[in-house]
Every structure is written in structure tokens, then in C-alpha cells.
Write a protein that holds these residues in place. Structure first.
Motif, PDB file in Angstrom:
ATOM      1  N   LEU A   1      59.321   5.879  49.438  1.00 26.55           N
ATOM      2  CA  LEU A   1      59.622   7.089  50.205  1.00 26.55           C
ATOM      3  C   LEU A   1      59.671   6.788  51.700  1.00 26.55           C
ATOM      4  O   LEU A   1      60.469   7.377  52.423  1.00 26.55           O
ATOM      5  CB  LEU A   1      58.595   8.186  49.891  1.00 26.55           C
ATOM      6  N   SER A   2      58.839   5.852  52.176  1.00 29.10           N
ATOM      7  CA  SER A   2      58.937   5.450  53.584  1.00 29.10           C
ATOM      8  C   SER A   2      60.317   4.878  53.860  1.00 29.10           C
ATOM      9  O   SER A   2      60.966   5.217  54.850  1.00 29.10           O
ATOM     10  CB  SER A   2      57.883   4.384  53.929  1.00 29.10           C
TER      11      SER A   2
ATOM     12  N   ILE B   1      62.946   7.567  53.976  1.00 29.48           N
ATOM     13  CA  ILE B   1      62.945   8.349  55.217  1.00 29.48           C
ATOM     14  C   ILE B   1      63.523   7.538  56.373  1.00 29.48           C
ATOM     15  O   ILE B   1      64.284   8.058  57.193  1.00 29.48           O
ATOM     16  CB  ILE B   1      61.513   8.845  55.530  1.00 29.48           C
TER      17      ILE B   1
ATOM     18  N   ALA C   1      67.326   7.490  55.857  1.00 27.04           N
ATOM     19  CA  ALA C   1      67.896   8.810  56.137  1.00 27.04           C
ATOM     20  C   ALA C   1      67.881   9.092  57.638  1.00 27.04           C
ATOM     21  O   ALA C   1      68.823   9.654  58.188  1.00 27.04           O
ATOM     22  CB  ALA C   1      67.118   9.882  55.388  1.00 27.04           C
ATOM     23  N   SER C   2      66.811   8.663  58.309  1.00 26.93           N
ATOM     24  CA  SER C   2      66.703   8.892  59.749  1.00 26.93           C
ATOM     25  C   SER C   2      67.774   8.126  60.504  1.00 26.93           C
ATOM     26  O   SER C   2      68.414   8.642  61.415  1.00 26.93           O
ATOM     27  CB  SER C   2      65.324   8.465  60.255  1.00 26.93           C
TER      28      SER C   2
ATOM     29  N   ALA D   1      71.007   9.802  60.074  1.00 24.32           N
ATOM     30  CA  ALA D   1      71.087  11.056  60.815  1.00 24.32           C
ATOM     31  C   ALA D   1      71.265  10.817  62.307  1.00 24.32           C
ATOM     32  O   ALA D   1      71.867  11.630  63.009  1.00 24.32           O
ATOM     33  CB  ALA D   1      69.825  11.874  60.569  1.00 24.32           C
ATOM     34  N   TRP D   2      70.728   9.712  62.794  1.00 27.24           N
ATOM     35  CA  TRP D   2      70.779   9.470  64.240  1.00 27.24           C
ATOM     36  C   TRP D   2      72.027   8.738  64.684  1.00 27.24           C
ATOM     37  O   TRP D   2      72.229   8.510  65.876  1.00 27.24           O
ATOM     38  CB  TRP D   2      69.512   8.742  64.713  1.00 27.24           C
ATOM     39  N   ARG D   3      72.845   8.323  63.702  1.00 25.08           N
ATOM     40  CA  ARG D   3      74.118   7.740  64.131  1.00 25.08           C
ATOM     41  C   ARG D   3      74.997   8.845  64.699  1.00 25.08           C
ATOM     42  O   ARG D   3      74.869  10.006  64.341  1.00 25.08           O
ATOM     43  CB  ARG D   3      74.825   7.084  62.936  1.00 25.08           C
TER      44      ARG D   3
ATOM     45  N   GLN E   1      77.620  11.487  65.292  1.00 21.95           N
ATOM     46  CA  GLN E   1      78.351  12.259  64.304  1.00 21.95           C
ATOM     47  C   GLN E   1      79.581  12.950  64.870  1.00 21.95           C
ATOM     48  O   GLN E   1      80.292  13.628  64.156  1.00 21.95           O
ATOM     49  CB  GLN E   1      77.431  13.305  63.672  1.00 21.95           C
TER      50      GLN E   1
ATOM     51  N   TYR F   1      81.475  21.096  65.309  1.00 21.42           N
ATOM     52  CA  TYR F   1      80.094  21.400  64.944  1.00 21.42           C
ATOM     53  C   TYR F   1      79.627  22.659  65.660  1.00 21.42           C
ATOM     54  O   TYR F   1      80.075  22.951  66.758  1.00 21.42           O
ATOM     55  CB  TYR F   1      79.164  20.241  65.319  1.00 21.42           C
ATOM     56  N   TYR F   2      78.710  23.363  65.009  1.00 20.63           N
ATOM     57  CA  TYR F   2      78.105  24.522  65.652  1.00 20.63           C
ATOM     58  C   TYR F   2      77.131  24.045  66.715  1.00 20.63           C
ATOM     59  O   TYR F   2      76.488  23.032  66.568  1.00 20.63           O
ATOM     60  CB  TYR F   2      77.332  25.367  64.639  1.00 20.63           C
ATOM     61  N   ASP F   3      76.998  24.811  67.791  1.00 28.79           N
ATOM     62  CA  ASP F   3      75.957  24.544  68.763  1.00 28.79           C
ATOM     63  C   ASP F   3      74.633  25.036  68.213  1.00 28.79           C
ATOM     64  O   ASP F   3      73.637  24.349  68.187  1.00 28.79           O
ATOM     65  CB  ASP F   3      76.251  25.278  70.077  1.00 28.79           C
TER      66      ASP F   3
ATOM     67  N   VAL G   1      73.056  28.505  65.476  1.00 31.68           N
ATOM     68  CA  VAL G   1      73.266  29.765  64.791  1.00 31.68           C
ATOM     69  C   VAL G   1      71.944  30.508  64.841  1.00 31.68           C
ATOM     70  O   VAL G   1      70.883  29.928  64.634  1.00 31.68           O
ATOM     71  CB  VAL G   1      73.691  29.547  63.332  1.00 31.68           C
TER      72      VAL G   1
ATOM     73  N   PHE H   1      69.688  34.238  64.009  1.00 28.42           N
ATOM     74  CA  PHE H   1      69.652  35.438  63.162  1.00 28.42           C
ATOM     75  C   PHE H   1      68.772  36.496  63.794  1.00 28.42           C
ATOM     76  O   PHE H   1      67.777  36.159  64.407  1.00 28.42           O
ATOM     77  CB  PHE H   1      69.104  35.108  61.776  1.00 28.42           C
TER      78      PHE H   1
END
Lengths: 173, 120
Positions: B12-13, B16, B19-20, B23-25, B27, B114-116, B118, B120
Motif C-alpha cells: 500500500l505504501s 500511494i 499514485a502520488s 497525480a503530481w505530473r 496535467q 479543467y475546472y478551477d 466547484v 456548493f
């Protein structure tokens, strides 16, 4: 008209355990969080102990009752917080279900309290991030929190697991 | 801790960490076009890779938008503080140069939008 609900001994035990988990849940709610999403999740100590002692079904009951009653007491019932809490609990229980089956199928590499706790916390945050992305913040930037949230999940998962393990040891004596 | 505990902790380490990193590349897609708006209305959509100079009329006068070498800037403006000119060249998808007094905005677009945020 009168309806009666029969309460078995098991029901009473589950309720008592859920109360323990709910207490920890509320206690935790009183502490400030350094960052939204980062929480120690100490009520899961109870879930893991129940899982190790009484199996997955009981753990699921205790966990879901904790989410439901905890949210009513803290006033977050049906709010986004509740939705995240519930999906977190459901994904964590899914992860635990897989882990339990794994432990049964591969006894050589079966998990203990610490392993279960880490699986639960990582699945919990994974489910929450996905839910938050789908329902509330559909922005790829959300995943930039992964190292922080994932790291915290690993850390607190391991910590809770160790506490569960020690508590189970104490219970044995 | 059992061997299985160590195994899940390691797996799991690793999950993560991977995945990190993903995610940090970056986009943001490559910059493709420049959208110029005046008074809230889009007045032109230009290729960011074709060098050109465009004059845009606003309530104060004419703002000059310059596209060169895959970058864009406002090079002349009738506004008083010239914040738009001081913004300099922009080239990344999502970047923009805005002149509020003259109500002119220049935005770089391309790739997936991409959205800045959102709320609610």
C-alpha cells in the motif's frame, strides 16, 4: 398498535461495541484537524478489534452504526461530511472483506490487527478521495493531496493497528 | 506484526507513492489557442503558434494583443495602471492576461479544460 422487536444478546453486544466506537468518534470530532481529510480515525481501533475477535459481520455492524449515530450526534447527518464518512466506511469494509478472505486463503501471509488497520485506513481514504472527486470537487488538483492524505492514512492506520493489537493482547490476559 | 502485515504495509505504501507521482505530473494539455474577449464577449480565437498582433477595442480605447513564439501578451493598453502589460508573456493552458479597466481578457486554452473550483 404495538410492535415488538426482539433483541438478541448479540444485538446488545454489537450495540455496546458501537457505543464505544461512537464515543471515540465524537471525542475525535472535538480535536482540530490540521487539514480537512486528515484524521486519526481512532474509532476504527474498535472496528479492528471487533474484526479480529468476532469477524467481519460484526465489524461491519459496528462501523456502520458508528457512522450513522456519530453523524446524528455531531449534526452532520446527510451532509457531505456524512456522505464521505459513509463511503469511507463502506470502502474500508470492502477492503477488510478482501483482506479477511486473503487471510483465509493464504494462511502463510495472513494479516494481523496492524495489517487489517492499514488496509482499512488506505481503502477509507481512497474511497473518500474518489467520492469527493465524483460528487464535490471534480478537479484533478484534488489528487495532488494524495501524498498527504495517503501518507497520513498509512501512518494512522499503522498506529491504530498497533493500539488494537496491544488492546487485544491485554484482553487475552 | 505478521509477515502479511509487512506485505500490505509495503504494497500500500508503494501504491500511494505511485499514485502520488502520477497525480503530481503535469496535467495541463499543450497550449493551442488564444481566446480574446472584450466586454465579456469572445471577439476572436487565434492559433497561439501563429505570430500576429491584434487590436481589441474596449470602453477606454484599443488594447494591443501580441502573439509571438507560442506566447501571448498585451503589449499596449489605454488603461492607467498597465497591470495587463506588466503581466508579461503567458503560454500555459489556463493562463490569462486581463485588463479590467478596458474589459479585455486574453486566455490560453488547449488540451482538456479543467475546472478551477466547484462550490456548493
Amino acid at each position: 398498535m404495538q410492535t415488538s422487536v426482539s433483541v438478541s444478546v448479540e444485538d446488545g453486544r454489537i450495540a455496546a461495541l458501537a457505543v464505544l466506537a461512537i464515543s471515540l468518534h465524537i471525542l475525535e470530532g472535538a480535536f482540530p484537524s490540521p487539514l480537512p481529510g486528515v484524521k486519526p480515525g481512532i474509532s476504527n481501533i474498535i472496528t479492528i478489534m471487533v474484526l479480529c475477535q468476532a469477524g467481519w459481520g460484526w465489524a461491519a455492524w459496528v462501523s456502520l452504526l458508528r457512522v450513522l449515530v456519530g453523524s446524528v450526534v455531531l449534526g452532520t447527518f446527510l451532509s457531505p461530511t456524512f456522505v464521505l464518512s459513509l463511503t469511507g466506511a463502506v470502502t474500508a469494509l470492502t477492503g477488510l472483506g478482501i483482506a479477511v478472505i486473503w487471510s483465509r486463503q493464504v494462511p502463510v501471509l495472513k494479516l494481523g490487527a496492524v495489517g487489517y488497520s492499514i488496509v482499512a485506513s488506505v481503502f477509507h481514504i481512497g474511497g473518500q478521495i474518489l467520492t469527493a472527486y465524483v460528487l464535490f470537487i471534480p478537479h484533478a488538483g484534488l489528487f495532488k493531496l494524495l501524498p498527504i492524505l495517503g501518507g497520513a492514512a498509512l501512518l494512522f492506520g499503522a498506529l491504530n493497528g498497533v493500539i488494537s493489537y496491544k488492546a487485544l493482547e491485554l484482553l487475552k490476559n | 506484526m505478521t509477515a502479511g502485515d509487512w506485505l500490505v504495509a509495503l504494497l500500500l505504501s508503494a501504491l500511494i507513492v505511485v499514485a502520488s507521482v502520477l497525480a503530481w505530473r503535469s496535467q495541463t494539455g499543450p497550449a493551442e489557442k488564444v481566446i480574446i474577449t472584450a466586454g465579456g464577449k469572445t471577439v476572436s480565437v487565434l492559433d497561439i503558434h501563429r505570430d500576429q498582433v491584434v487590436d481589441v477595442d474596449g470602453p477606454l480605447g484599443t488594447s494591443r494583443v501580441e502573439i509571438r513564439g507560442g506566447k501571448v501578451r498585451i503589449s499596449a493598453s489605454p488603461c492607467s495602471n498597465h497591470l495587463c502589460i506588466l503581466r508579461g508573456w503567458v503560454q500555459t493552458t489556463g493562463d490569462s492576461v486581463v485588463c479590467l479597466p478596458n474589459r479585455v481578457a486574453v486566455t490560453v486554452v488547449g488540451g482538456d479544460p479543467y475546472y478551477d473550483a466547484v462550490t456548493f
